[in-house]
Design a protein around this motif. Sequence first.
Motif, PDB file in Angstrom:
ATOM      1  N   ALA A  75       0.813  -1.225   0.000  1.00 36.66           N
ATOM      2  CA  ALA A  75       0.000   0.000   0.000  1.00 36.66           C
ATOM      3  C   ALA A  75       0.844   1.271   0.000  1.00 36.66           C
ATOM      4  N   ASP A  76       2.110   1.152  -0.369  1.00 36.30           N
ATOM      5  CA  ASP A  76       3.000   2.312  -0.312  1.00 36.30           C
ATOM      6  C   ASP A  76       2.514   3.469  -1.178  1.00 36.30           C
ATOM      7  N   ASP A  77       1.829   3.165  -2.272  1.00 31.55           N
ATOM      8  CA  ASP A  77       1.397   4.215  -3.196  1.00 31.55           C
ATOM      9  C   ASP A  77      -0.046   4.659  -2.965  1.00 31.55           C
ATOM     10  N   VAL A  78      -0.708   4.104  -1.973  1.00 33.95           N
ATOM     11  CA  VAL A  78      -2.085   4.491  -1.689  1.00 33.95           C
ATOM     12  C   VAL A  78      -2.088   5.834  -0.963  1.00 33.95           C
ATOM     13  N   ARG A  79      -2.982   6.716  -1.346  1.00 30.32           N
ATOM     14  CA  ARG A  79      -3.109   8.016  -0.700  1.00 30.32           C
ATOM     15  C   ARG A  79      -4.507   8.147  -0.106  1.00 30.32           C
ATOM     16  N   VAL A  80      -4.598   8.724   1.079  1.00 27.58           N
ATOM     17  CA  VAL A  80      -5.885   8.908   1.740  1.00 27.58           C
ATOM     18  C   VAL A  80      -6.196  10.397   1.843  1.00 27.58           C
ATOM     19  N   LEU A  81      -7.361  10.761   1.343  1.00 27.30           N
ATOM     20  CA  LEU A  81      -7.855  12.132   1.424  1.00 27.30           C
ATOM     21  C   LEU A  81      -8.995  12.151   2.437  1.00 27.30           C
ATOM     22  N   VAL A  82      -8.789  12.818   3.560  1.00 32.40           N
ATOM     23  CA  VAL A  82      -9.766  12.812   4.647  1.00 32.40           C
ATOM     24  C   VAL A  82     -10.767  13.949   4.473  1.00 32.40           C
ATOM     25  N   LEU A  83     -12.043  13.623   4.678  1.00 30.42           N
ATOM     26  CA  LEU A  83     -13.097  14.632   4.672  1.00 30.42           C
ATOM     27  C   LEU A  83     -13.385  15.052   6.099  1.00 30.42           C
ATOM     28  N   SER A  97      -1.302  12.287  11.287  1.00 28.25           N
ATOM     29  CA  SER A  97      -0.275  11.555  12.026  1.00 28.25           C
ATOM     30  C   SER A  97      -0.163  10.108  11.579  1.00 28.25           C
ATOM     31  N   VAL A  98      -1.285   9.496  11.195  1.00 29.03           N
ATOM     32  CA  VAL A  98      -1.231   8.090  10.785  1.00 29.03           C
ATOM     33  C   VAL A  98      -0.986   7.928   9.292  1.00 29.03           C
ATOM     34  N   GLY A  99      -0.809   9.049   8.575  1.00 28.11           N
ATOM     35  CA  GLY A  99      -0.386   8.926   7.186  1.00 28.11           C
ATOM     36  C   GLY A  99      -1.298   9.488   6.123  1.00 28.11           C
ATOM     37  N   ALA A 100      -2.409  10.129   6.500  1.00 26.66           N
ATOM     38  CA  ALA A 100      -3.272  10.727   5.475  1.00 26.66           C
ATOM     39  C   ALA A 100      -2.501  11.793   4.707  1.00 26.66           C
ATOM     40  N   SER A 101      -2.810  11.923   3.439  1.00 23.34           N
ATOM     41  CA  SER A 101      -2.080  12.869   2.592  1.00 23.34           C
ATOM     42  C   SER A 101      -2.684  14.265   2.588  1.00 23.34           C
ATOM     43  N   GLY A 102      -3.790  14.431   3.271  1.00 25.95           N
ATOM     44  CA  GLY A 102      -4.384  15.752   3.324  1.00 25.95           C
ATOM     45  C   GLY A 102      -5.836  15.660   3.706  1.00 25.95           C
ATOM     46  N   PHE A 103      -6.511  16.804   3.692  1.00 24.48           N
ATOM     47  CA  PHE A 103      -7.906  16.798   4.068  1.00 24.48           C
ATOM     48  C   PHE A 103      -8.667  17.847   3.285  1.00 24.48           C
ATOM     49  N   LEU A 104      -9.966  17.636   3.204  1.00 23.53           N
ATOM     50  CA  LEU A 104     -10.848  18.527   2.477  1.00 23.53           C
ATOM     51  C   LEU A 104     -12.077  18.778   3.337  1.00 23.53           C
ATOM     52  N   LEU A 105     -12.506  20.022   3.414  1.00 24.54           N
ATOM     53  CA  LEU A 105     -13.699  20.334   4.182  1.00 24.54           C
ATOM     54  C   LEU A 105     -14.930  19.820   3.456  1.00 24.54           C
ATOM     55  N   LYS A 106     -15.905  19.358   4.227  1.00 27.11           N
ATOM     56  CA  LYS A 106     -17.093  18.750   3.620  1.00 27.11           C
ATOM     57  C   LYS A 106     -17.965  19.738   2.864  1.00 27.11           C
TER      58      LYS A 106
END
Length: 224
Positions: A75-83, A97-106
């Motif tokens: 999963a090294d290339d998987v990216r997580v975008l948090v809402l 902290s656990v590795g998400a690549s960023g976030f977007l407001l809902k």
Amino acid sequence: MINVLIADDQTIVRAGFAALLGAQEDITVVGEAADGREAVALAERRRPDVVVMDIRMPNMDGIEATRRILDLPGADDVRVLVLTTFDVDEYVYEALSVGASGFLLKDATAEDLVAAVRVVARGDSLLAPQVTGRLIREFSRQRRNRPQPPQALSTLTARETEVLVLIAGGLSNGEIAARLFVSEHTVKTHVARVFTKLSLRDRAQAVMLAYEAGVVVPGDGGPG
């Protein structure tokens, strides 16, 4: 093609995201999950490039799901975008902290969501300085036991350390190049070396490490 997995416990939200992203020529929706546990299982089977992850979900929240997905073999290339929303800032900090690549407001626009998926898919991070800087300063202050700076920091050259500080300030490669009066190609080389030496996945992790290790002092306003 960018393969996307959507994780959100609201059926209407999932359907809306799937319709929007699936309509793009360069994006394919490979799965939809109603909770974190299902998101992990689907990520293991479908191998998405990007996971659009809600935080508040039943059975397993988005933070734990993010951690488990990024710990999957291969999963090294998987990216997580948090809402997220402004009222869950602490969860955003934990997600980064656990590795998400960023976030977007809902409440972001449809165009913002599409652009965000493309940004994280190419290995960049979606870190708006006006939001992320505030988050990191606030929650870095709350950390009573600051970890010792990793020994790998001592392997950085003076220029690489300078680049790390500028990344933590939210600057893009182009902005760093202008600040340092060098080419963007040179900046990319420095960034790659920083990531390799510090075993970082992306810019989000670089920002977190810089603040937590004291390379950038919370509340100093970042690079001037």
